[in-house]
Scaffold this motif. Structure first.
Motif, PDB file in Angstrom:
ATOM      1  N   LEU A 163       0.885  -1.540  -0.097  1.00 21.76           N
ATOM      2  CA  LEU A 163      -0.108  -0.195   0.158  1.00 21.76           C
ATOM      3  C   LEU A 163       0.981   1.657  -0.067  1.00 21.76           C
ATOM      4  CD1 LEU A 163      -2.864  -1.374   2.232  1.00 21.76           C
ATOM      5  CD2 LEU A 163      -3.184  -0.347  -0.084  1.00 21.76           C
ATOM      6  N   ASP A 164       1.887   1.226  -1.400  1.00 16.20           N
ATOM      7  CA  ASP A 164       2.132   2.922  -1.268  1.00 16.20           C
ATOM      8  C   ASP A 164       2.059   3.402  -2.437  1.00 16.20           C
ATOM      9  OD1 ASP A 164       4.306   1.841   0.548  1.00 16.20           O
ATOM     10  OD2 ASP A 164       5.698   0.092  -1.535  1.00 16.20           O
ATOM     11  N   PRO A 165       2.729   4.457  -2.321  1.00 11.33           N
ATOM     12  CA  PRO A 165       1.818   5.811  -3.477  1.00 11.33           C
ATOM     13  C   PRO A 165       2.372   5.209  -5.000  1.00 11.33           C
ATOM     14  CG  PRO A 165       3.914   6.529  -2.038  1.00 11.33           C
ATOM     15  CD  PRO A 165       3.698   5.312  -1.469  1.00 11.33           C
ATOM     16  N   ILE A 166       2.215   4.102  -5.856  1.00 12.55           N
ATOM     17  CA  ILE A 166       2.120   3.730  -7.122  1.00 12.55           C
ATOM     18  C   ILE A 166       1.421   3.492  -7.631  1.00 12.55           C
ATOM     19  CG2 ILE A 166       3.493   1.613  -8.105  1.00 12.55           C
ATOM     20  CD1 ILE A 166       3.801   0.345  -5.359  1.00 12.55           C
ATOM     21  N   GLY A 167       1.576   4.786  -8.716  1.00 14.86           N
ATOM     22  CA  GLY A 167       0.154   4.910  -9.148  1.00 14.86           C
ATOM     23  C   GLY A 167      -0.049   3.641 -10.619  1.00 14.86           C
ATOM     24  N   VAL A 190       2.199  13.422 -14.926  1.00 10.18           N
ATOM     25  CA  VAL A 190       3.221  12.336 -14.653  1.00 10.18           C
ATOM     26  C   VAL A 190       4.822  12.417 -14.763  1.00 10.18           C
ATOM     27  CG1 VAL A 190       3.178  10.340 -15.627  1.00 10.18           C
ATOM     28  CG2 VAL A 190       1.352  11.230 -15.609  1.00 10.18           C
ATOM     29  N   GLU A 191       5.286  13.754 -15.622  1.00 10.18           N
ATOM     30  CA  GLU A 191       6.742  13.860 -15.816  1.00 10.18           C
ATOM     31  C   GLU A 191       7.191  14.647 -14.273  1.00 10.18           C
ATOM     32  OE1 GLU A 191       7.290  16.155 -20.009  1.00 10.18           O
ATOM     33  OE2 GLU A 191       6.345  14.759 -20.225  1.00 10.18           O
ATOM     34  N   LEU A 192       6.416  15.712 -13.996  1.00 14.97           N
ATOM     35  CA  LEU A 192       6.789  16.211 -12.976  1.00 14.97           C
ATOM     36  C   LEU A 192       6.755  14.924 -11.497  1.00 14.97           C
ATOM     37  CD1 LEU A 192       5.049  19.755 -13.449  1.00 14.97           C
ATOM     38  CD2 LEU A 192       7.178  19.192 -13.468  1.00 14.97           C
ATOM     39  N   SER A 193       6.108  13.681 -11.205  1.00 14.45           N
ATOM     40  CA  SER A 193       6.319  13.411 -10.256  1.00 14.45           C
ATOM     41  C   SER A 193       7.476  12.453 -10.152  1.00 14.45           C
ATOM     42  CB  SER A 193       4.832  12.290 -10.331  1.00 14.45           C
ATOM     43  OG  SER A 193       5.085  11.742 -11.472  1.00 14.45           O
ATOM     44  N   PHE A 194       8.390  12.232 -11.429  1.00 10.41           N
ATOM     45  CA  PHE A 194       9.488  11.825 -11.719  1.00 10.41           C
ATOM     46  C   PHE A 194      10.742  12.858 -10.515  1.00 10.41           C
ATOM     47  CE2 PHE A 194       7.340   9.463 -14.831  1.00 10.41           C
ATOM     48  CZ  PHE A 194       7.631   8.650 -14.275  1.00 10.41           C
ATOM     49  N   VAL A 252      -2.143  14.024  -6.751  1.00 15.93           N
ATOM     50  CA  VAL A 252      -3.734  13.020  -5.868  1.00 15.93           C
ATOM     51  C   VAL A 252      -3.794  11.766  -6.835  1.00 15.93           C
ATOM     52  CG1 VAL A 252      -4.594  14.531  -4.229  1.00 15.93           C
ATOM     53  CG2 VAL A 252      -5.519  14.427  -6.674  1.00 15.93           C
ATOM     54  N   ASN A 253      -4.530  12.608  -8.518  1.00 14.17           N
ATOM     55  CA  ASN A 253      -3.797  11.932  -9.275  1.00 14.17           C
ATOM     56  C   ASN A 253      -2.806  10.994 -10.143  1.00 14.17           C
ATOM     57  OD1 ASN A 253      -3.848  14.592 -10.294  1.00 14.17           O
ATOM     58  ND2 ASN A 253      -6.013  13.756 -11.613  1.00 14.17           N
ATOM     59  N   VAL A 254      -1.960  11.335  -9.520  1.00 17.92           N
ATOM     60  CA  VAL A 254      -0.835  10.187 -10.910  1.00 17.92           C
ATOM     61  C   VAL A 254      -0.425   8.848  -9.487  1.00 17.92           C
ATOM     62  CG1 VAL A 254       1.485  10.216 -11.388  1.00 17.92           C
ATOM     63  CG2 VAL A 254      -0.625  12.105 -11.875  1.00 17.92           C
TER      64      VAL A 254
END
Ligand SMILES: Cc1ncc(COP(=O)(O)O)c(C=O)c1O
Ligand SMILES: [Zn+2]
Length: 406
Positions: A17-21, A188-192, A199-201
């Motif tokens: 249960l991690d923050p994995i999109g 998505v790019e910035l999330s890296f 919240v939605n990635v």
């Protein structure tokens, strides 16, 4: 908490249960997995009724524990009967689920509350999202309530009132000269690169589950019975599919009996990739949005194919609604129910009208229409209806203007 893991919807690979999109193997979406035996042991109608009057009364169906202190909690919005609209349409019984009553006047407060609870658990200090407007409002307000920073990416072409309603909470707004789909790719790019809670990635698996609470509330507010059909707008398709999943979970746990409600979806004709796929029987093909229903203007919907399958499996349908019918439907809803919805529920109303016209719904059906967003955020769309009778402060003149003889 009964959630035990995340699992890929496509290849079924399990994850913690991690923050994995998305799935690292196949890029498929991840869904939380629950211990159904534990849920059967712990959840009852009574245990739910003993909970708070907000989404956290359903915490045992959600992938994150309820926050110790529930600030600005969304949910438990009114479900009201709409007999005049039911008569006008030829529907047996019609209810409106007023998610306009949430803190920022849309259902997005539900999904953001769940994602933000996970973000806080992870110690993140900035909430972020790509948004068609309402999500940005919800992220900005949630961040303010929790004492977090907020940065939102939105198309620069959004209705200005919606952007103002986001900036008032102190959020940083990045207005992108492009579409929602450009904002989505950028997030998505910035999330890296950034340690932000998108919240939605990265938190999408948690976020999406928040929409199940719409189904739980509808069933509970109907005295633990199911409606025959639910009508909802489709942007990414996430909410539509999760509402269906929510009803399925209630049935699986024996909290309600009967048939799964038929799910009817609506899209504006100028951005209707999911409706087109439903009609043609092919996969969803991305489109360039050109619709006045900006809150659901998503050309490349992440859950589009699942939304098509949901409509089909449940015995429902997805309809494209003519652009020039959308404002007409905002007025029809307002004038027959007293509810001022935004374009997304007006599109749902169009889908409901199409379903009645096709004989898919009618006098024998009990239907719930989800009013997912508030018309007061975008009053400009109906400004041409504002045509007051201008008078001097003189009662005689008013009576004369009204044609009343005294
Ligand atoms: C008011 C409103 N209704 C419906 C939707 C569609 O939700 P989803 O993207 O989950 O399909 C959105 C946002 O996208 C929205 O803002
Ligand atoms: Zn996978």
């Amino acid at each position: 908490m009964p959630a035990t893991a995340l699992r890929c919807r496509v290849c079924e690979t399990p994850y913690p249960l991690d923050p994995i999109g998305v799935c690292a193997r196949c890029f498929g979406p991840l869904d939380p997995v629950y211990d159904r035996d534990e849920q059967r042991r712990t959840i009852s109608r009574e245990s739910i009724a003993a909970g708070p009057l907000n989404i956290w009364r359903y915490a045992d169906f959600l992938p994150v524990a309820a926050p110790a202190e529930q600030r600005l909690a969304p949910g438990f919005t009114p479900l009201i009967s709409a007999p005049r609209l039911a008569d006008a349409l030829g529907i047996g019984e019609l209810f409106l689920k007023l998610d306009t009553a949430n803190p920022t006047h849309s259902f997005k407060d539900r999904v953001v509350a769940v994602a933000a609870a996970k973000a806080v658990e992870l110690g993140r200090t900035t909430l972020s999202c790509s948004s068609t407007g309402n999500l940005a409002n919800a992220v900005a307000a949630r961040a303010a309530a929790e004492g977090l920073e907020a940065v939102v990416l939105v198309p620069a072409s959004l209705e200005p009132e919606k952007l103002i309603a986001t900036s008032v909470y102190g959020a940083r707004i990045i207005a992108v000269e492009g579409s929602y789909d450009d904002c989505s790719r950028l997030s998505v790019e910035l999330s890296f690169e950034l340690d932000w809670a998108f919240v939605n990635v990265g938190l999408r698996s948690y976020y999406a589950e928040g929409s199940k609470t719409l189904a739980f509330e509808v069933a509970e507010q109907l005295g633990w019975t199911l409606p025959d059909a639910v009508v909802a707008p489709i942007g990414s398709g996430s909410m539509f599919t999760k509402v269906h999943q929510g009803f399925g979970e209630l049935l699986e746990l024996g909290l309600v009996q009967g048939d799964t409600p038929r799910l009817f979806g609506g899209q504006g004709e100028g951005c209707s990739p999911v409706a087109l796929a439903f009609e043609s029987g092919s996969k969803v093909k991305p489109v360039r949005p050109n619709t006045i229903a900006k809150s659901i203007a998503i050309g490349s919907p992440a859950d589009g194919d699942l939304a098509v399958a949901t409509a089909r499996d449940s015995g429902g349908a997805i309809h494209a609604v003519a652009e020039d019918q959308i404002v007409e439907n905002i007025a029809l809803l307002a004038q027959t129910t007293g509810v001022f919805g935004e374009t997304a529920p007006a599109v749902s109303l169009g889908a409901l009208r199409a379903a009645v016209q096709n004989g898919e719904l009618g006098e024998s059906d009990r239907v719930v229409l989800l009013v997912t967003g508030d018309g007061l955020k975008t009053p400009g769309l109906v400004a041409d209806r504002f045509d007051p009778i201008r008078v001097q402060p003189d009662a005689d003149q008013i009576l004369e203007t009204l044609g009343v003889q005294v």
